[in-house]
Design an enzyme around this catalytic site. Sequence first.
Site, PDB file in Angstrom:
ATOM      1  N   TYR A  43      -0.631   8.933  -8.283  1.00  0.00           N
ATOM      2  CA  TYR A  43       0.831   8.997  -8.153  1.00  0.00           C
ATOM      3  C   TYR A  43       1.363  10.303  -8.723  1.00  0.00           C
ATOM      4  CZ  TYR A  43       0.786   4.089  -6.828  1.00  0.00           C
ATOM      5  OH  TYR A  43       0.559   2.912  -6.176  1.00  0.00           O
ATOM      6  N   ASP A  87      -3.433  -4.295   0.756  1.00  0.00           N
ATOM      7  CA  ASP A  87      -2.452  -3.367   0.196  1.00  0.00           C
ATOM      8  C   ASP A  87      -1.151  -3.421   1.017  1.00  0.00           C
ATOM      9  OD1 ASP A  87      -0.982  -1.237  -0.721  1.00  0.00           O
ATOM     10  OD2 ASP A  87      -2.608   0.233  -0.611  1.00  0.00           O
ATOM     11  N   SER A 115       1.141  -0.258   1.190  1.00  0.00           N
ATOM     12  CA  SER A 115       0.751   0.726   2.206  1.00  0.00           C
ATOM     13  C   SER A 115       1.081   0.232   3.608  1.00  0.00           C
ATOM     14  CB  SER A 115      -0.748   1.024   2.126  1.00  0.00           C
ATOM     15  OG  SER A 115      -1.016   1.763   0.969  1.00  0.00           O
ATOM     16  N   GLN A 150      -7.984  -2.541  -0.259  1.00  0.00           N
ATOM     17  CA  GLN A 150      -7.199  -1.836   0.767  1.00  0.00           C
ATOM     18  C   GLN A 150      -6.665  -2.787   1.829  1.00  0.00           C
ATOM     19  OE1 GLN A 150      -9.209   1.544   2.486  1.00  0.00           O
ATOM     20  NE2 GLN A 150      -8.861   2.782   0.665  1.00  0.00           N
ATOM     21  N   ARG A 175      -4.779  -0.362  -6.113  1.00  0.00           N
ATOM     22  CA  ARG A 175      -5.176   0.428  -4.948  1.00  0.00           C
ATOM     23  C   ARG A 175      -6.625   0.867  -5.072  1.00  0.00           C
ATOM     24  NH1 ARG A 175       0.405   3.479  -3.295  1.00  0.00           N
ATOM     25  NH2 ARG A 175       0.757   2.130  -1.507  1.00  0.00           N
TER      26      ARG A 175
HETATM   27  P1  NAD Z   1       4.967   6.781  -3.593  1.00  0.00           P
HETATM   28  O1  NAD Z   1       5.652   5.863  -2.661  1.00  0.00           O
HETATM   29  O2  NAD Z   1       4.835   6.394  -5.010  1.00  0.00           O
HETATM   30  O3  NAD Z   1       5.704   8.209  -3.560  1.00  0.00           O
HETATM   31  C1  NAD Z   1       5.907   8.894  -2.352  1.00  0.00           C
HETATM   32  C2  NAD Z   1       5.613  10.369  -2.526  1.00  0.00           C
HETATM   33  O4  NAD Z   1       6.664  10.990  -3.260  1.00  0.00           O
HETATM   34  C3  NAD Z   1       4.318  10.685  -3.277  1.00  0.00           C
HETATM   35  O5  NAD Z   1       3.464  11.424  -2.437  1.00  0.00           O
HETATM   36  C4  NAD Z   1       4.792  11.487  -4.468  1.00  0.00           C
HETATM   37  O6  NAD Z   1       3.864  12.492  -4.847  1.00  0.00           O
HETATM   38  C5  NAD Z   1       6.075  12.087  -3.956  1.00  0.00           C
HETATM   39  N1  NAD Z   1       6.981  12.646  -4.980  1.00  0.00           N
HETATM   40  C6  NAD Z   1       7.287  12.145  -6.199  1.00  0.00           C
HETATM   41  N2  NAD Z   1       8.124  12.976  -6.845  1.00  0.00           N
HETATM   42  C7  NAD Z   1       8.390  14.027  -6.011  1.00  0.00           C
HETATM   43  C8  NAD Z   1       9.188  15.199  -6.099  1.00  0.00           C
HETATM   44  N3  NAD Z   1       9.892  15.508  -7.183  1.00  0.00           N
HETATM   45  N4  NAD Z   1       9.181  16.049  -5.030  1.00  0.00           N
HETATM   46  C9  NAD Z   1       8.463  15.778  -3.932  1.00  0.00           C
HETATM   47  N5  NAD Z   1       7.697  14.682  -3.786  1.00  0.00           N
HETATM   48  C10 NAD Z   1       7.649  13.815  -4.812  1.00  0.00           C
HETATM   49  O7  NAD Z   1       3.541   7.163  -2.997  1.00  0.00           O
HETATM   50  P2  NAD Z   1       2.524   6.246  -2.196  1.00  0.00           P
HETATM   51  O8  NAD Z   1       2.797   6.331  -0.757  1.00  0.00           O
HETATM   52  O9  NAD Z   1       2.504   4.897  -2.820  1.00  0.00           O
HETATM   53  O10 NAD Z   1       1.169   6.999  -2.473  1.00  0.00           O
HETATM   54  C11 NAD Z   1       0.811   7.285  -3.825  1.00  0.00           C
HETATM   55  C12 NAD Z   1      -0.668   7.612  -3.942  1.00  0.00           C
HETATM   56  O11 NAD Z   1      -1.449   6.465  -3.716  1.00  0.00           O
HETATM   57  C13 NAD Z   1      -1.162   8.666  -2.983  1.00  0.00           C
HETATM   58  O12 NAD Z   1      -2.068   9.485  -3.687  1.00  0.00           O
HETATM   59  C14 NAD Z   1      -1.888   7.877  -1.941  1.00  0.00           C
HETATM   60  O13 NAD Z   1      -2.876   8.626  -1.283  1.00  0.00           O
HETATM   61  C15 NAD Z   1      -2.483   6.804  -2.797  1.00  0.00           C
HETATM   62  N6  NAD Z   1      -2.853   5.587  -2.041  1.00  0.00           N
HETATM   63  C16 NAD Z   1      -4.119   5.102  -2.216  1.00  0.00           C
HETATM   64  C17 NAD Z   1      -4.505   3.962  -1.532  1.00  0.00           C
HETATM   65  C18 NAD Z   1      -5.869   3.394  -1.716  1.00  0.00           C
HETATM   66  O14 NAD Z   1      -6.742   4.063  -2.176  1.00  0.00           O
HETATM   67  N7  NAD Z   1      -6.077   2.132  -1.371  1.00  0.00           N
HETATM   68  C19 NAD Z   1      -3.617   3.327  -0.701  1.00  0.00           C
HETATM   69  C20 NAD Z   1      -2.331   3.858  -0.547  1.00  0.00           C
HETATM   70  C21 NAD Z   1      -1.962   4.987  -1.254  1.00  0.00           C
END
Ligand code: NAD
Length: 377
Positions: free
Chosen positions: A232, A132, A135, A129, A124
Amino acid sequence: MAVAIAVTRERRDGETRCAVTPETVKKLIALGATVAVEAGTGQGSSIPDADYAEAGARVLPDTHAVLDGADILLKVRGPTAQEISALKAGAVVVALLDAHREADTVEALRSAGATAFAMEFVPRITRAQVMDALSSQANLAGYRAVIEAANAYGKGFPMMMTAAGTVAAAKCFVMGVGVAGLQAIATARRLGAVVTATDVRPATKEQVESLGAKFLAVEDEEFKNAQTAGGYAKPMSAEYQAKQAALTGEHIKKQDIVITTALIPGRAAPVLVTAAQVATMKPGSVIVDLAVEAGGNVEGSRPGEVVTTANGVKIVGWTNLPGRIAADASALYARNLVAFVDLMVKDGALALDMDEEILKAAAVTHGGQVVHEGVRA
Ligand code: NAD
């Protein structure tokens, strides 16, 4: 020689998405490739074979004919054993391989000498992006989760003032505010629900509030450090989870809709809603558990089923929510793939640089070896 790209029909678990659209056929051809597509590939996404042909693909009825001489096979899910056996030695496969769980597929790809890339391992980083797929698909899953909830809920989402009286707005609680959760909040807000949300990563507080929802979480020292360098969530301590459950338990009681999306990479999904909490909810309330395939955030959710509890709460456990919005999911995934393929095609020919940062991170098998450390482990 022009790189030959093949796309076969998806065959696993009623997968409705596809790896190529007429738009991306044109883009692949513009890279200098030839494209062969198996008849019926776009059916689940409402794309007729004729549209692929019009875009410049050869549409063939037979899987073997499609794979014959292919340099690159593009798929949504991992290829079947038959597809792998029809590949030429050294062919490239790109798919959402689910490589941590699909050990048999990885082994078949390795022993066939294929170079396989898992789209779920694309790092990521900013440059990646556009490719991705986690996402692009999670965003649609978050949207679709709210639509499924609205469908299963016997009342409306928006407040409505009518001559016959007022219809109250639905109260919707989103647990886990990653890509899917943010889209779930935005969708529920657009439908007129009163939305609250929780997460363990502090960065999400501002994101939730910027979408017009209210943030609810135990904001202690552990919370302040819950985000890994990669963005994460960390697994939380038993103490934190107990405090979290006490706070959210009181809140869940009053909710009409709960959408859970919480995941921790490489681990089972955390249980955020216990059976005892579900038992406190009103009859007719709906829970959608997006983490159901990773073990579930909700006690009692079952993959592929809608469970109605003794107190009349529906727990929706649909798997593959992006597949329930297949036309858009295919369009976005197919564009992710074009950007990825662009990394390995130079002047219309296959030019694999296994040291390229993104290819290196996504590679699972190459030269008869499992090259991905996490998968090998
Ligand atoms: P994910 O699918 O791994 O998890 C979903 C959400 O569940 C996360 O926000 C996580 O903090 C939350 N979670 C985990 N345990 C929990 C608990 N006990 N209680 C409540 N919530 C809990 O997450 P994702 O959608 O893949 O996103 C992960 C990270 O990656 C984020 O910081 C997002 O901004 C980032 N991201 C970056 C890019 C990029 O830069 N290209 C793209 C997509 C996502």
